[in-house]
Write an enzyme that holds these catalytic residues in place. Structure first.
Site, PDB file in Angstrom:
ATOM      1  N   SER A 284     -37.428-118.621  38.022  1.00 50.85           N
ATOM      2  CA  SER A 284     -36.587-119.739  37.929  1.00 50.85           C
ATOM      3  C   SER A 284     -37.052-120.833  39.024  1.00 50.85           C
ATOM      4  O   SER A 284     -37.337-120.239  40.167  1.00 50.85           O
ATOM      5  CB  SER A 284     -35.135-119.456  37.877  1.00 50.85           C
ATOM      6  OG  SER A 284     -34.438-120.677  38.211  1.00 50.85           O
TER       7      SER A 284
ATOM      8  N   TYR B  64     -27.466-116.296  40.978  1.00 50.81           N
ATOM      9  CA  TYR B  64     -28.709-116.297  39.782  1.00 50.81           C
ATOM     10  C   TYR B  64     -30.186-116.282  40.299  1.00 50.81           C
ATOM     11  O   TYR B  64     -30.905-115.715  40.012  1.00 50.81           O
ATOM     12  CB  TYR B  64     -28.287-117.505  38.758  1.00 50.81           C
ATOM     13  CG  TYR B  64     -29.562-117.934  38.120  1.00 50.81           C
ATOM     14  CD1 TYR B  64     -29.671-117.135  37.080  1.00 50.81           C
ATOM     15  CD2 TYR B  64     -30.219-118.863  38.212  1.00 50.81           C
ATOM     16  CE1 TYR B  64     -30.744-117.361  35.919  1.00 50.81           C
ATOM     17  CE2 TYR B  64     -31.288-119.291  37.445  1.00 50.81           C
ATOM     18  CZ  TYR B  64     -31.454-118.445  36.338  1.00 50.81           C
ATOM     19  OH  TYR B  64     -32.568-118.845  35.252  1.00 50.81           O
TER      20      TYR B  64
END
Length: 346
Positions: A141, A166
């Protein structure tokens, strides 16, 4: 390397492709493209309720209409299940897209990120170790760049300061893949996705949420405190461009000298959040045939959010000759047309 040599049209149909998170946004569109090219796809998804499960079932139902598709309902954090899956189907190419997504959700539910993103990915790596594969691709990501101020973000930038759990799990995935590639010669490619959007996308993403809020008669919340001089920037990347680049990478694993690599998968053209919102308003206006103006509430930046994302795509361009081709205007219009039709708003 030129486009022709690495065109996804030369995809190897003799290979078996395993796609985790197959009912997710990217997983669905990638699997659909593979199946349309005559490839055999094994898909796994736990069908969790992080967002509307009906949307996941809609995607899955479309895949089930295509030949050479097999679906397993299950969670990649279940090691016995993953071990059995690899032993039974013997996949050649693995694309790990199953993960608990969302920055803000990680503040409220940290356990599920460890379960899916760490334990689940460990199980995939172990399965690849004991059942050798030609190539493992996995979703990282843009969040790994944290609050880096140097732009555009390059793959060689320092990424040891994640500002959300995350992001930390995605950075951990890259480190785990590096270790397993080094120890067990697993050809692995990490994909740092930058704000993927499009039809049938994730309802928790801003553009989808903004549309939902407006048609529910609610104001949209914009986390920049109304500071237009220091507006948020995002590198929005249309789903077709995402699938195109993955298709080009699938059968082009890293070489033995560098068995693990990471690519930015972005649009290389960041947009101000307020410009994005205005463009979405225009797209929805065109789709419904009347002017759409969102009611807006401005709030401070939330913990874990970053002020800007901006991908350098030079490395992926050099590797597979890829450049994104979808403008924000075209991409949002395609989303708006799908949204209005699927919600029966006209």
């Amino acid at each position: 390397m030129g486009d022709e040599k690495l065109s996804y049209k030369q995809i190897d149909r003799s290979k078996i492709y395993l796609v985790t998170g197959v009912a997710g946004f990217i997983g669905f569109f990638l699997s659909k493209k593979l199946l349309e090219h005559g490839c055999k796809v094994i898909g796994i998804d736990n069908m969790n309720d992080y967002y509307d499960v009906k949307l996941k079932h809609t995607r899955l139902d479309q895949l089930k209409l295509l030949e050479k598709f097999s679906f397993i309902k299950g969670d990649i954090s279940e090691k016995a299940l993953i071990t059995k899956l690899f032993e039974e189907y013997k996949p050649n190419i693995v694309v790990n897209l199953a993960a608990q997504a969302g920055v803000r959700y990680s503040l409220e539910n940290p356990e599920v990120y460890i379960q899916s993103n760490i334990i689940g990915f460990f199980n995939i790596l172990e399965a690849c170790r004991h059942n050798p594969v030609d190539h493992l691709l996995y979703a990282s990501s843009s969040s790994v760049y944290g609050a880096n101020k140097k732009v555009p973000f390059e793959e060689t930038d320092f990424v040891d300061n994640p500002i959300s759990l995350y992001a930390a799990t995605k950075k951990s995935n890259e480190l785990m893949a590096h270790t397993y590639s080094h120890l067990y010669k697993i050809p692995a490619t990490g994909l740092r996705f930058f704000t993927v959007y499009g039809p049938m996308g994730r309802p928790d993403m801003a553009y989808f949420n903004f549309a939902d809020k407006h048609f529910a008669g609610e104001a949209i919340r914009i986390f920049n405190n109304g500071n237009f001089e220091q507006d948020l920037y995002r590198d929005f990347t249309y789903i077709d461009d995402i699938v195109e680049v993955i298709m080009r990478i699938l059968n082009n694993p890293p070489d033995d000298l560098v068995p693990q690599r990471v690519f930015n998968i972005g649009n290389n053209s960041p947009q101000k959040l307020m410009t994005f919102i205005t463009t979405l308003e225009k797209a929805l206006s065109k789709a419904v045939g009347r002017e759409i103006i969102f009611e807006k509430l401005f709030e401070p930046l939330k913990d874990g959010d970053v002020p800007a994302t901006y991908a350098s795509t030079q490395k992926i361009q050099e590797a597979v000759g890829f450049q994104p081709s979808t403008s924000i205007e075209d991409g949002l219009q395609k989303f708006a047309d799908w949204y209005v039709k699927s919600r029966k708003l006209v």
